[in-house]
Design a protein around this motif. Structure first.
Motif, PDB file in Angstrom:
ATOM      1  N   GLY A  97       0.815  -1.208   0.000  1.00  0.00           N
ATOM      2  CA  GLY A  97       0.000   0.000   0.000  1.00  0.00           C
ATOM      3  C   GLY A  97       0.849   1.259   0.000  1.00  0.00           C
ATOM      4  N   LYS A  98       1.869   1.279   0.855  1.00  0.00           N
ATOM      5  CA  LYS A  98       2.757   2.432   0.937  1.00  0.00           C
ATOM      6  C   LYS A  98       3.537   2.618  -0.360  1.00  0.00           C
ATOM      7  CE  LYS A  98       6.639   4.301   3.619  1.00  0.00           C
ATOM      8  NZ  LYS A  98       7.582   4.049   4.743  1.00  0.00           N
ATOM      9  N   SER A  99       4.061   1.523  -0.906  1.00  0.00           N
ATOM     10  CA  SER A  99       4.853   1.606  -2.137  1.00  0.00           C
ATOM     11  C   SER A  99       4.013   2.072  -3.312  1.00  0.00           C
ATOM     12  CB  SER A  99       5.479   0.242  -2.451  1.00  0.00           C
ATOM     13  OG  SER A  99       6.382  -0.155  -1.443  1.00  0.00           O
ATOM     14  N   THR A 100       2.748   1.666  -3.351  1.00  0.00           N
ATOM     15  CA  THR A 100       1.861   2.072  -4.445  1.00  0.00           C
ATOM     16  C   THR A 100       1.614   3.571  -4.416  1.00  0.00           C
ATOM     17  OG1 THR A 100       0.777  -0.092  -4.475  1.00  0.00           O
ATOM     18  CG2 THR A 100      -0.396   1.733  -5.494  1.00  0.00           C
ATOM     19  N   LEU A 101       1.348   4.116  -3.230  1.00  0.00           N
ATOM     20  CA  LEU A 101       1.125   5.559  -3.117  1.00  0.00           C
ATOM     21  C   LEU A 101       2.385   6.331  -3.488  1.00  0.00           C
ATOM     22  CD1 LEU A 101      -1.004   5.805   0.165  1.00  0.00           C
ATOM     23  CD2 LEU A 101      -1.785   5.984  -2.209  1.00  0.00           C
ATOM     24  N   GLU A 102       3.550   5.835  -3.070  1.00  0.00           N
ATOM     25  CA  GLU A 102       4.809   6.490  -3.419  1.00  0.00           C
ATOM     26  C   GLU A 102       5.037   6.458  -4.926  1.00  0.00           C
ATOM     27  OE1 GLU A 102       7.679   4.347  -1.144  1.00  0.00           O
ATOM     28  OE2 GLU A 102       7.294   5.476   0.715  1.00  0.00           O
ATOM     29  N   PHE A 103       4.743   5.329  -5.553  1.00  0.00           N
ATOM     30  CA  PHE A 103       4.905   5.213  -6.993  1.00  0.00           C
ATOM     31  C   PHE A 103       4.006   6.202  -7.727  1.00  0.00           C
ATOM     32  CE2 PHE A 103       3.102   3.367 -10.907  1.00  0.00           C
ATOM     33  CZ  PHE A 103       4.249   3.309 -11.693  1.00  0.00           C
ATOM     34  N   LEU A 104       2.738   6.265  -7.351  1.00  0.00           N
ATOM     35  CA  LEU A 104       1.802   7.160  -8.028  1.00  0.00           C
ATOM     36  C   LEU A 104       2.200   8.620  -7.849  1.00  0.00           C
ATOM     37  CD1 LEU A 104      -1.558   5.372  -7.174  1.00  0.00           C
ATOM     38  CD2 LEU A 104      -0.419   5.466  -9.401  1.00  0.00           C
ATOM     39  N   GLU A 105       2.682   8.965  -6.655  1.00  0.00           N
ATOM     40  CA  GLU A 105       3.110  10.344  -6.429  1.00  0.00           C
ATOM     41  C   GLU A 105       4.314  10.694  -7.299  1.00  0.00           C
ATOM     42  OE1 GLU A 105       4.216  13.426  -2.791  1.00  0.00           O
ATOM     43  OE2 GLU A 105       3.154  11.552  -2.393  1.00  0.00           O
ATOM     44  N   LYS A 106       5.259   9.751  -7.445  1.00  0.00           N
ATOM     45  CA  LYS A 106       6.413   9.980  -8.309  1.00  0.00           C
ATOM     46  C   LYS A 106       6.002  10.103  -9.774  1.00  0.00           C
ATOM     47  CE  LYS A 106       9.767   7.749  -5.254  1.00  0.00           C
ATOM     48  NZ  LYS A 106      10.600   6.534  -5.026  1.00  0.00           N
TER      49      LYS A 106
ATOM     50  N   TYR B  35       1.568   8.358 -17.877  1.00  0.00           N
ATOM     51  CA  TYR B  35       2.285   8.809 -16.688  1.00  0.00           C
ATOM     52  C   TYR B  35       3.208   7.723 -16.149  1.00  0.00           C
ATOM     53  CZ  TYR B  35      -0.390  13.138 -16.275  1.00  0.00           C
ATOM     54  OH  TYR B  35      -0.928  14.383 -16.503  1.00  0.00           O
ATOM     55  N   PHE B  36       2.698   6.476 -16.101  1.00  0.00           N
ATOM     56  CA  PHE B  36       3.528   5.379 -15.597  1.00  0.00           C
ATOM     57  C   PHE B  36       4.787   5.230 -16.437  1.00  0.00           C
ATOM     58  CE2 PHE B  36      -0.451   2.862 -13.991  1.00  0.00           C
ATOM     59  CZ  PHE B  36      -0.676   3.845 -13.048  1.00  0.00           C
ATOM     60  N   GLU B  37       4.618   5.167 -17.754  1.00  0.00           N
ATOM     61  CA  GLU B  37       5.750   4.940 -18.642  1.00  0.00           C
ATOM     62  C   GLU B  37       6.716   6.116 -18.647  1.00  0.00           C
ATOM     63  OE1 GLU B  37       6.569   2.116 -21.166  1.00  0.00           O
ATOM     64  OE2 GLU B  37       5.850   1.527 -19.182  1.00  0.00           O
ATOM     65  N   ALA B  38       6.186   7.344 -18.586  1.00  0.00           N
ATOM     66  CA  ALA B  38       7.049   8.527 -18.583  1.00  0.00           C
ATOM     67  C   ALA B  38       7.935   8.549 -17.350  1.00  0.00           C
ATOM     68  CB  ALA B  38       6.204   9.798 -18.639  1.00  0.00           C
ATOM     69  N   TYR B  39       7.377   8.174 -16.193  1.00  0.00           N
ATOM     70  CA  TYR B  39       8.181   8.124 -14.974  1.00  0.00           C
ATOM     71  C   TYR B  39       9.190   6.978 -15.018  1.00  0.00           C
ATOM     72  CZ  TYR B  39       9.510   6.700 -10.306  1.00  0.00           C
ATOM     73  OH  TYR B  39      10.240   6.284  -9.224  1.00  0.00           O
TER      74      TYR B  39
END
Length: 331
Positions: A19-28, A221-225
Motif C-alpha cells: 500500500g505504501k509503495s503504491t502511493l509512493e509510486f503514483l506520487e512519483k 504517466y507510468f511509462e514517462a516516470y
C-alpha cells in the motif's frame, strides 16, 4: 459484467508495504492521491471522473474479475494465484511497475542436506508443504511427478516447520532475512515465480471509450516516470565555435548522441570567444562514461540533472492493450 457507476473505479492496496509503495509510486508519477484519514475512498485531482478505492489485494482482484472495479494495482503473485491462467474478465495492462519485487520461493530447514529441488523430492516420502499459494505451488510441482501434500497456512509460515505443522514452506521472499532468522534456507530451482506490482483492468469495461482513455492516460504517466528515472540530463559548455563540427564530434561518440540527438546553443564568453552549450539525455548508468567522453572533446562545466518524466511515442503496453481488446471483440 460491470456494475453501473458514475465513476471509474481504480483500486489500490489499502495497507502494508504494498500500500505504501503504491502511493509512493503514483506520487512519483505525478498522481497524488487524496485520502481523508483512513477512508476507503479517495481521489486524484487531475482525474475527476476516477474514484480511488482502497482494498486488500485479494478483494481488488475479485473486484476486477466481477466488474465492480475498473482498474487496480496488485502483486503479480496474487494475480497468478487467484486468476487461474487469467480469466477472460481480467487483463494485465502493465506487467511491471518496477516496485513490490519479491520471489515466491520454496524453503527447507537448514539442517536438511538437500541443496536443490530434485534432492528434496528424491525419496518416495510425501512432503508436507505449507503455503498461502496452493495453486501456484501445485502447478509448479506438477512437472516433478512427486508426492506432496499442500497445507494452506495463514500468518507467519516460517515457524511452521519448527512446530512440525509441515516439512517445508512456499512463501514470498524479499531479502531472505526472515528465513534465516527461522533457520530456513532457499534451494536451487526453488523459485516458483518472480513477482512485482502490476496494473490490471476489467476487460469488458475497457471496451468503453471513457475507461480506455483513462487507461491510456495512466499508462502515459507510468511509462514517462519509469523511463525518466533511468536517464539524466547533461548540460555542458563545449570549446567549439562551429555547431556542425561540434555535432560531428558528438555523433562520433555513441554515448553522446542522446535520445534523438544533442541540442546545441551558442555561449558568449567575457573574453569574446564563442563556445557552444549542449543538452543531451543519457542513461544514468553510463554517466561516468559520458563525462569522460565530453572532456575528451573539450567539454567543461558539466551539469547533471534528474529527468522526472520522458514522454515519447504512445506507450507500447497501450498498443498491446488495444490489440487484446480488439481480438476479444472480434472473437
Amino acid at each position: 459484467m460491470q456494475i453501473p457507476s458514475n465513476k471509474i473505479r481504480f483500486a489500490l492496496p489499502s495497507k502494508g508495504r504494498m500500500g505504501k509503495s503504491t502511493l509512493e509510486f503514483l506520487e512519483k508519477c505525478g498522481l497524488r492521491i487524496h485520502r481523508k484519514n483512513r477512508d476507503y475512498i479517495g481521489s486524484i485531482a487531475m482525474f475527476p471522473d476516477v474514484q480511488i478505492v482502497f482494498q486488500n489485494q485479494s478483494d481488488i482482484i475479485r473486484g476486477i474479475e466481477g466488474g465492480s472495479l475498473n482498474f487496480g494495482i496488485v502483486g503479480f503473485d496474487l494475480v497468478s494465484e487467484l486468476m487461474n491462467s487469467y480469466s477472460s474478465e481480467t487483463v494485465i495492462i502493465h506487467e511491471n511497475l518496477e516496485f513490490g519485487r519479491c520471489n515466491l520461493e520454496l524453503a527447507i530447514p537448514e539442517e536438511w542436506s538437500a541443496q536443490s529441488l530434485e534432492e528434496v523430492f528424491v525419496s518416495n516420502k510425501k512432503i508436507r508443504i505449507a503455503t498461502k499459494f496452493p495453486r501456484c505451488t501445485e502447478r509448479f510441482l506438477e512437472d516433478y511427478r512427486t508426492q506432496f501434500e499442500i497445507i494452506e497456512g495463514k500468518g507467519a509460515l516460517e515457524v511452521y516447520p519448527a512446530l512440525n505443522y509441515c516439512d517445508i514452506i512456499v512463501d514470498l521472499v524479499s531479502s531472505g532475512e526472515t528465513l534465516q532468522a527461522n533457520r530456513l534456507k532457499q534451494i536451487q530451482n526453488g523459485c516458483i515465480l518472480s513477482s512485482q506490482a502490476v496494473f490490471i483492468g476489467n476487460r469488458f469495461s475497457l471496451e468503453q471509450p471513457e475507461v480506455l482513455e483513462i487507461a491510456r492516460q495512466l499508462l502515459e504517466y507510468f511509462e514517462a516516470y519509469l523511463r525518466g528515472k533511468k536517464y539524466v540530463q547533461i548540460f555542458a559548455n563545449m570549446k567549439e565555435a562551429d555547431p556542425r563540427e561540434l555535432t560531428r564530434k558528438l555523433f562520433a561518440l555513441p554515448e553522446l548522441s542522446g535520445l534523438q540527438g544533442p541540442t546545441i546553443s551558442p555561449v558568449y564568453t567575457p573574453s569574446g570567444q564563442t563556445w557552444n552549450a549542449i543538452h543531451i539525455i543519457v542513461p544514468k548508468n553510463q554517466l561516468q562514461k559520458v563525462i569522460r567522453a565530453l572532456r575528451s572533446i573539450g567539454g567543461s562545466g558539466v551539469i547533471v540533472s534528474p529527468t522526472l518524466y520522458i514522454f515519447e511515442e504512445e506507450p507500447l503496453c497501450y498498443q498491446q492493450l488495444l490489440k487484446t481488446i480488439q481480438s476479444e471483440v472480434g472473437s
